[in-house]
Design a protein around this motif. Structure first.
Motif, mmCIF file in Angstrom:
data_model
loop_
_atom_site.group_PDB
_atom_site.id
_atom_site.type_symbol
_atom_site.label_atom_id
_atom_site.label_comp_id
_atom_site.label_asym_id
_atom_site.label_seq_id
_atom_site.Cartn_x
_atom_site.Cartn_y
_atom_site.Cartn_z
ATOM 1 N N GLY A 5 0.817 -1.202 0.000
ATOM 2 C CA GLY A 5 0.000 0.000 0.000
ATOM 3 C C GLY A 5 0.852 1.253 0.000
ATOM 4 N N THR A 6 0.191 2.394 0.090
ATOM 5 C CA THR A 6 0.856 3.692 0.151
ATOM 6 C C THR A 6 0.835 4.182 1.589
ATOM 7 N N HIS A 7 1.994 4.581 2.097
ATOM 8 C CA HIS A 7 2.122 4.944 3.505
ATOM 9 C C HIS A 7 2.621 6.385 3.642
ATOM 10 N N ASP A 8 1.821 7.231 4.277
ATOM 11 C CA ASP A 8 2.307 8.561 4.645
ATOM 12 C C ASP A 8 3.332 8.412 5.759
ATOM 13 N N THR A 9 4.237 9.353 5.857
ATOM 14 C CA THR A 9 5.295 9.291 6.867
ATOM 15 C C THR A 9 5.281 10.543 7.729
ATOM 16 N N GLN A 10 6.164 10.578 8.706
ATOM 17 C CA GLN A 10 6.289 11.744 9.574
ATOM 18 C C GLN A 10 6.923 12.926 8.845
ATOM 19 N N VAL A 11 7.575 12.655 7.721
ATOM 20 C CA VAL A 11 8.137 13.736 6.908
ATOM 21 C C VAL A 11 7.027 14.271 6.019
ATOM 22 N N PRO A 12 6.622 15.531 6.170
ATOM 23 C CA PRO A 12 5.535 16.080 5.346
ATOM 24 C C PRO A 12 5.832 15.955 3.852
ATOM 25 N N GLY A 13 4.889 15.368 3.108
ATOM 26 C CA GLY A 13 5.056 15.229 1.666
ATOM 27 C C GLY A 13 5.791 13.984 1.222
ATOM 28 N N LEU A 14 6.272 13.171 2.163
ATOM 29 C CA LEU A 14 6.998 11.946 1.803
ATOM 30 C C LEU A 14 6.087 10.742 1.996
ATOM 31 N N ARG A 15 5.925 9.962 0.917
ATOM 32 C CA ARG A 15 5.132 8.738 0.963
ATOM 33 C C ARG A 15 6.001 7.555 0.563
ATOM 34 N N LEU A 16 5.732 6.399 1.156
ATOM 35 C CA LEU A 16 6.412 5.160 0.794
ATOM 36 C C LEU A 16 5.394 4.208 0.190
ATOM 37 N N ILE A 17 5.780 3.478 -0.864
ATOM 38 C CA ILE A 17 4.866 2.575 -1.566
ATOM 39 C C ILE A 17 5.480 1.181 -1.622
ATOM 40 N N ARG A 18 4.661 0.180 -1.305
ATOM 41 C CA ARG A 18 5.112 -1.214 -1.344
ATOM 42 C C ARG A 18 4.065 -2.060 -2.064
ATOM 43 N N ALA A 19 4.527 -2.987 -2.898
ATOM 44 C CA ALA A 19 3.638 -3.944 -3.569
ATOM 45 C C ALA A 19 4.370 -5.269 -3.677
ATOM 46 N N SER A 20 3.725 -6.347 -3.247
ATOM 47 C CA SER A 20 4.382 -7.655 -3.247
ATOM 48 C C SER A 20 3.928 -8.530 -4.416
ATOM 49 N N ARG A 21 3.239 -7.921 -5.388
ATOM 50 C CA ARG A 21 2.828 -8.665 -6.575
ATOM 51 C C ARG A 21 2.675 -7.688 -7.735
ATOM 52 N N ILE A 22 2.747 -8.203 -8.944
ATOM 53 C CA ILE A 22 2.502 -7.382 -10.129
ATOM 54 C C ILE A 22 1.049 -6.941 -10.084
ATOM 55 N N SER A 23 0.811 -5.672 -10.281
ATOM 56 C CA SER A 23 -0.532 -5.128 -10.100
ATOM 57 C C SER A 23 -1.304 -5.059 -11.411
ATOM 58 N N GLU A 24 -2.612 -4.936 -11.279
ATOM 59 C CA GLU A 24 -3.442 -4.555 -12.409
ATOM 60 C C GLU A 24 -3.217 -3.065 -12.654
ATOM 61 N N PRO A 25 -3.592 -2.551 -13.820
ATOM 62 C CA PRO A 25 -3.487 -1.100 -14.040
ATOM 63 C C PRO A 25 -4.286 -0.332 -12.994
ATOM 64 N N VAL A 26 -3.665 0.672 -12.416
ATOM 65 C CA VAL A 26 -4.303 1.506 -11.397
ATOM 66 C C VAL A 26 -4.453 2.915 -11.962
ATOM 67 N N TYR A 27 -5.674 3.419 -11.942
ATOM 68 C CA TYR A 27 -5.957 4.738 -12.496
ATOM 69 C C TYR A 27 -5.951 5.764 -11.365
ATOM 70 N N SER A 28 -5.177 6.823 -11.539
ATOM 71 C CA SER A 28 -5.082 7.839 -10.490
ATOM 72 C C SER A 28 -4.639 9.159 -11.107
#
Length: 308
Positions: free
Chosen positions: A24-47
């Protein structure tokens, strides 16, 4: 130098693994910094990509903007200069070696301040380029990014040091030959800055009827110039851009379960449910009801597999 560079990348990977333990996408204590993790190949994600810098520590991802395809991995980084509707897909990931990346959000005020301090604001060429770039990661940018991420291990330092490290990161990005066009979007009166204003309006008022002549007047351009510059920045026409924003929002509403297809169509600006259904199926591959049913089924499968 290669050994040092590889060591820095391993250290970046270590910290991302530590602070992004679940997919998933994780907000952090640093304003504006996000971390993203995925343990499998994803379907197309629209954003919608916000103005940001994205760096991959492990795995790879493709991003589709209009008909263009961009791919980035640990040797490269992505910059988005404006809000853009994209399709993203993780292409390399597994339970053993998950996809891990970070995103640093920024705005044009930060970019303009850097240009003013460095004395470059008056030197920026007033040209218009694509609002999405893939560039090769260099040692100075990686070093600054790593120092920002390391602050997660010393949270007491974040309020004092993070703003300065982020400013350095943006400065390094601006000095990169492939990202000099980013400067255009911060300079008042440039074509790129005017198009950024049009993009902001379309993102905000996507449900309203699109009137190119009104947008052109607000941007102080002719309708033909607006069309040309808009397509140069986004890779699509204003109408195509609005359609993507509308359909992405409709899909979000349908997944929330708060409305049916006809109401979702109305809320995002479609007068005809049948027209909405055709365009929805053209973009997502299935009509609204079937698409949402498939997505929910896929989500349940993901939750079940993680629980096991």
């Amino acid at each position: 130098m290669d050994g040092w560079f590889d060591q820095q990348k391993r250290e970046l990977l270590r910290i991302l693994e530590k602070f992004a333990e679940e997919d998933g996408t994780h907000d952090t204590q640093v304003p504006g910094l996000r971390l993203i993790r995925a343990s499998r190949i994803s379907e197309p994600v629209y954003s919608v990509y916000e103005p940001s810098l994205c760096v991959v520590a492990q795995g790879s991802k493709i991003v589709m903007l209009g008909e263009e395809v961009y791919q980035y991995d640990p040797s490269s980084f992505l910059t988005a200069s404006v809000h853009l509707p994209i399709t993203g897909q993780v292409r390399e990931a597994s339970e053993e070696t998950p996809y891990l990346s970070l995103q640093i959000l920024f705005d044009m005020t930060q970019i303009l301040e850097i240009l003013q301090v460095s004395g470059e604001a008056a030197e920026v060429k007033r040209e218009t380029r694509r609002g999405l770039k893939i560039s090769r990661l260099n040692d100075t940018l990686l070093d600054a990014v790593l120092r920002l991420v390391k602050l997660l291990e010393t949270p007491r330092d974040i309020p004092v040091l993070a703003p300065y490290v982020i400013r350095e990161i943006l400065y390094r990005v601006l000095q990169h030959e492939n990202n000099k066009s980013l400067k255009q979007f911060a300079v008042m009166g440039s074509h790129a800055q005017r198009i950024a204003g049009v993009i902001e309006k379309l993102n905000r008022d996507f449900a309203r009827p699109l009137r190119v002549d009104e947008l052109a007047a607000e941007a102080r351009m002719s309708a033909s110039s607006l069309y040309d510059y808009f397509k140069e920045v986004t890779g699509m026409s204003p109408i195509q851009f609005q359609k993507q924003i509308r359909l992405q929002e409709a899909r979000r509403l349908l997944l929330s379960g708060s409305v049916d297809a006809a109401e979702a169509a109305f809320q995002v600006g479609y007068e005809s449910p049948s027209h909405f259904s055709r365009e929805y199926a053209r973009m997502f591959g299935l009509p609204p009801v079937k698409d949402v049913r498939r997505l929910r089924s896929s989500l349940i499968e993901d939750l079940t597999s993680h629980a096991n």
